[in-house]
Design a protein around this motif. Structure first.
Motif, PDB file in Angstrom:
ATOM      1  N   GLU A 206     -30.096  10.641 -59.866  1.00 58.92           N
ATOM      2  CA  GLU A 206     -30.483   9.483 -60.677  1.00 58.92           C
ATOM      3  C   GLU A 206     -30.176   9.749 -62.150  1.00 58.92           C
ATOM      4  O   GLU A 206     -30.526  10.794 -62.698  1.00 58.92           O
ATOM      5  CB  GLU A 206     -31.980   9.220 -60.497  1.00 58.92           C
ATOM      6  CG  GLU A 206     -32.499   8.011 -61.254  1.00 58.92           C
ATOM      7  CD  GLU A 206     -32.278   6.713 -60.501  1.00 58.92           C
ATOM      8  OE1 GLU A 206     -32.666   6.648 -59.335  1.00 58.92           O
ATOM      9  OE2 GLU A 206     -31.738   5.777 -61.110  1.00 58.92           O
ATOM     10  N   GLY A 207     -29.472   8.810 -62.766  1.00 58.08           N
ATOM     11  CA  GLY A 207     -29.137   8.938 -64.179  1.00 58.08           C
ATOM     12  C   GLY A 207     -27.832   9.663 -64.449  1.00 58.08           C
ATOM     13  O   GLY A 207     -27.332   9.632 -65.577  1.00 58.08           O
ATOM     14  N   ARG A 208     -27.281  10.319 -63.438  1.00 53.82           N
ATOM     15  CA  ARG A 208     -26.008  11.040 -63.618  1.00 53.82           C
ATOM     16  C   ARG A 208     -24.875  10.410 -62.828  1.00 53.82           C
ATOM     17  O   ARG A 208     -23.711  10.462 -63.238  1.00 53.82           O
ATOM     18  CB  ARG A 208     -26.160  12.502 -63.183  1.00 53.82           C
ATOM     19  CG  ARG A 208     -27.187  13.285 -63.969  1.00 53.82           C
ATOM     20  CD  ARG A 208     -27.156  14.775 -63.592  1.00 53.82           C
ATOM     21  NE  ARG A 208     -27.472  14.999 -62.189  1.00 53.82           N
ATOM     22  CZ  ARG A 208     -26.672  15.637 -61.342  1.00 53.82           C
ATOM     23  NH1 ARG A 208     -25.507  16.116 -61.748  1.00 53.82           N
ATOM     24  NH2 ARG A 208     -27.051  15.819 -60.083  1.00 53.82           N
ATOM     25  N   PHE A 209     -25.190   9.855 -61.670  1.00 50.60           N
ATOM     26  CA  PHE A 209     -24.183   9.268 -60.782  1.00 50.60           C
ATOM     27  C   PHE A 209     -24.321   7.753 -60.795  1.00 50.60           C
ATOM     28  O   PHE A 209     -25.430   7.217 -60.941  1.00 50.60           O
ATOM     29  CB  PHE A 209     -24.379   9.764 -59.353  1.00 50.60           C
ATOM     30  CG  PHE A 209     -24.059  11.219 -59.116  1.00 50.60           C
ATOM     31  CD1 PHE A 209     -23.837  12.094 -60.169  1.00 50.60           C
ATOM     32  CD2 PHE A 209     -23.966  11.707 -57.820  1.00 50.60           C
ATOM     33  CE1 PHE A 209     -23.547  13.425 -59.941  1.00 50.60           C
ATOM     34  CE2 PHE A 209     -23.673  13.041 -57.571  1.00 50.60           C
ATOM     35  CZ  PHE A 209     -23.471  13.899 -58.638  1.00 50.60           C
ATOM     36  N   THR A 210     -23.186   7.079 -60.595  1.00 52.68           N
ATOM     37  CA  THR A 210     -23.170   5.625 -60.513  1.00 52.68           C
ATOM     38  C   THR A 210     -22.301   5.194 -59.343  1.00 52.68           C
ATOM     39  O   THR A 210     -21.137   5.595 -59.259  1.00 52.68           O
ATOM     40  CB  THR A 210     -22.631   4.996 -61.801  1.00 52.68           C
ATOM     41  OG1 THR A 210     -23.416   5.422 -62.919  1.00 52.68           O
ATOM     42  CG2 THR A 210     -22.669   3.474 -61.710  1.00 52.68           C
ATOM     43  N   ILE A 211     -22.877   4.389 -58.458  1.00 52.92           N
ATOM     44  CA  ILE A 211     -22.118   3.826 -57.339  1.00 52.92           C
ATOM     45  C   ILE A 211     -21.706   2.404 -57.710  1.00 52.92           C
ATOM     46  O   ILE A 211     -22.472   1.667 -58.345  1.00 52.92           O
ATOM     47  CB  ILE A 211     -22.934   3.855 -56.026  1.00 52.92           C
ATOM     48  CG1 ILE A 211     -22.067   3.469 -54.838  1.00 52.92           C
ATOM     49  CG2 ILE A 211     -24.177   2.979 -56.133  1.00 52.92           C
ATOM     50  CD1 ILE A 211     -22.754   3.683 -53.488  1.00 52.92           C
ATOM     51  N   SER A 212     -20.502   2.034 -57.321  1.00 53.86           N
ATOM     52  CA  SER A 212     -20.020   0.669 -57.572  1.00 53.86           C
ATOM     53  C   SER A 212     -19.050   0.294 -56.461  1.00 53.86           C
ATOM     54  O   SER A 212     -18.602   1.143 -55.699  1.00 53.86           O
ATOM     55  CB  SER A 212     -19.348   0.576 -58.939  1.00 53.86           C
ATOM     56  OG  SER A 212     -18.212   1.426 -59.008  1.00 53.86           O
ATOM     57  N   ARG A 213     -18.741  -0.977 -56.395  1.00 53.58           N
ATOM     58  CA  ARG A 213     -17.801  -1.432 -55.366  1.00 53.58           C
ATOM     59  C   ARG A 213     -16.891  -2.501 -55.947  1.00 53.58           C
ATOM     60  O   ARG A 213     -17.284  -3.257 -56.847  1.00 53.58           O
ATOM     61  CB  ARG A 213     -18.558  -1.977 -54.143  1.00 53.58           C
ATOM     62  CG  ARG A 213     -19.386  -3.221 -54.393  1.00 53.58           C
ATOM     63  CD  ARG A 213     -20.280  -3.524 -53.184  1.00 53.58           C
ATOM     64  NE  ARG A 213     -19.500  -3.787 -51.989  1.00 53.58           N
ATOM     65  CZ  ARG A 213     -19.996  -3.687 -50.746  1.00 53.58           C
ATOM     66  NH1 ARG A 213     -21.267  -3.341 -50.570  1.00 53.58           N
ATOM     67  NH2 ARG A 213     -19.229  -3.946 -49.696  1.00 53.58           N
ATOM     68  N   ASP A 214     -15.684  -2.533 -55.405  1.00 54.31           N
ATOM     69  CA  ASP A 214     -14.699  -3.548 -55.764  1.00 54.31           C
ATOM     70  C   ASP A 214     -14.266  -4.188 -54.456  1.00 54.31           C
ATOM     71  O   ASP A 214     -13.432  -3.635 -53.722  1.00 54.31           O
ATOM     72  CB  ASP A 214     -13.516  -2.920 -56.503  1.00 54.31           C
ATOM     73  CG  ASP A 214     -12.531  -3.953 -57.002  1.00 54.31           C
ATOM     74  OD1 ASP A 214     -12.499  -5.082 -56.468  1.00 54.31           O
ATOM     75  OD2 ASP A 214     -11.770  -3.631 -57.930  1.00 54.31           O
ATOM     76  N   ASN A 215     -14.838  -5.338 -54.159  1.00 54.03           N
ATOM     77  CA  ASN A 215     -14.547  -5.975 -52.865  1.00 54.03           C
ATOM     78  C   ASN A 215     -13.099  -6.440 -52.773  1.00 54.03           C
ATOM     79  O   ASN A 215     -12.535  -6.500 -51.681  1.00 54.03           O
ATOM     80  CB  ASN A 215     -15.494  -7.152 -52.643  1.00 54.03           C
ATOM     81  CG  ASN A 215     -16.924  -6.700 -52.397  1.00 54.03           C
ATOM     82  OD1 ASN A 215     -17.180  -5.562 -51.975  1.00 54.03           O
ATOM     83  ND2 ASN A 215     -17.872  -7.585 -52.661  1.00 54.03           N
ATOM     84  N   ALA A 216     -12.484  -6.739 -53.889  1.00 53.87           N
ATOM     85  CA  ALA A 216     -11.074  -7.158 -53.869  1.00 53.87           C
ATOM     86  C   ALA A 216     -10.162  -6.003 -53.454  1.00 53.87           C
ATOM     87  O   ALA A 216      -9.076  -6.232 -52.912  1.00 53.87           O
ATOM     88  CB  ALA A 216     -10.662  -7.682 -55.237  1.00 53.87           C
ATOM     89  N   LYS A 217     -10.616  -4.777 -53.705  1.00 50.47           N
ATOM     90  CA  LYS A 217      -9.827  -3.600 -53.345  1.00 50.47           C
ATOM     91  C   LYS A 217     -10.374  -2.874 -52.121  1.00 50.47           C
ATOM     92  O   LYS A 217      -9.867  -1.815 -51.755  1.00 50.47           O
ATOM     93  CB  LYS A 217      -9.772  -2.633 -54.533  1.00 50.47           C
ATOM     94  CG  LYS A 217      -9.045  -3.185 -55.738  1.00 50.47           C
ATOM     95  CD  LYS A 217      -8.974  -2.152 -56.849  1.00 50.47           C
ATOM     96  CE  LYS A 217      -8.193  -2.696 -58.051  1.00 50.47           C
ATOM     97  NZ  LYS A 217      -8.102  -1.694 -59.148  1.00 50.47           N
ATOM     98  N   ASN A 218     -11.422  -3.433 -51.517  1.00 50.00           N
ATOM     99  CA  ASN A 218     -12.035  -2.785 -50.343  1.00 50.00           C
ATOM    100  C   ASN A 218     -12.417  -1.341 -50.632  1.00 50.00           C
ATOM    101  O   ASN A 218     -12.212  -0.440 -49.802  1.00 50.00           O
ATOM    102  CB  ASN A 218     -11.087  -2.814 -49.138  1.00 50.00           C
ATOM    103  CG  ASN A 218     -11.094  -4.142 -48.404  1.00 50.00           C
ATOM    104  OD1 ASN A 218     -11.577  -5.139 -48.930  1.00 50.00           O
ATOM    105  ND2 ASN A 218     -10.549  -4.161 -47.211  1.00 50.00           N
TER     106      ASN A 218
END
Length: 115
Positions: A64-76
């Motif tokens: 927590e506070g160091r890692f970030t999850i994200s997603r780009d649905n256009a790029k799967n």
């Protein structure tokens, strides 16, 4: 069936950063909840971060506070940005997709934090 392929692992010095990617096949990626897990030698696999189909996120206490999850649905693709890495973050990192009762895993990518 969805296939997951992780990339971006490697060797990094303490305090450094890495970004992992997980590319999914198929055309229903946006429906899936996605997650990153990790497993260090001799330890159980642990949840690192999750992201819902709607973009809600959740993190393990140790990242927590160091890692970030994200997603780009256009790029799967789902990403894991890892900052301020420490040797305790050394592990094989796995991507997971979840839709209804179907849970799939990638093959894993090694992250080693060492000077």
């Amino acid at each position: 069936q969805v296939q997951l392929v992780e990339s971006g692992g490697g060797l990094v010095q303490p305090g450094g950063s890495l970004r992992l990617s997980c590319a999914a096949s198929g055309n229903t990626f946006s429906r899936y909840a996605m997650a990153w897990y990790r497993q260090a030698p001799g330890k159980q696999r642990e949840m690192v971060a999750t992201i819902s189909s709607g973009g809600s996120t959740n993190y393990g206490d140790s990242v927590e506070g160091r890692f970030t999850i994200s997603r780009d649905n256009a790029k799967n693709t789902v990403y894991l940005q890892m900052n301020n890495l420490s040797p305790e973050d050394t592990a094989v990192y796995y991507c997971q997709s979840k839709y209804s009762l179907l849970v799939l895993w990638g093959q894993g990518t090694q992250v080693t934090v060492s000077s």
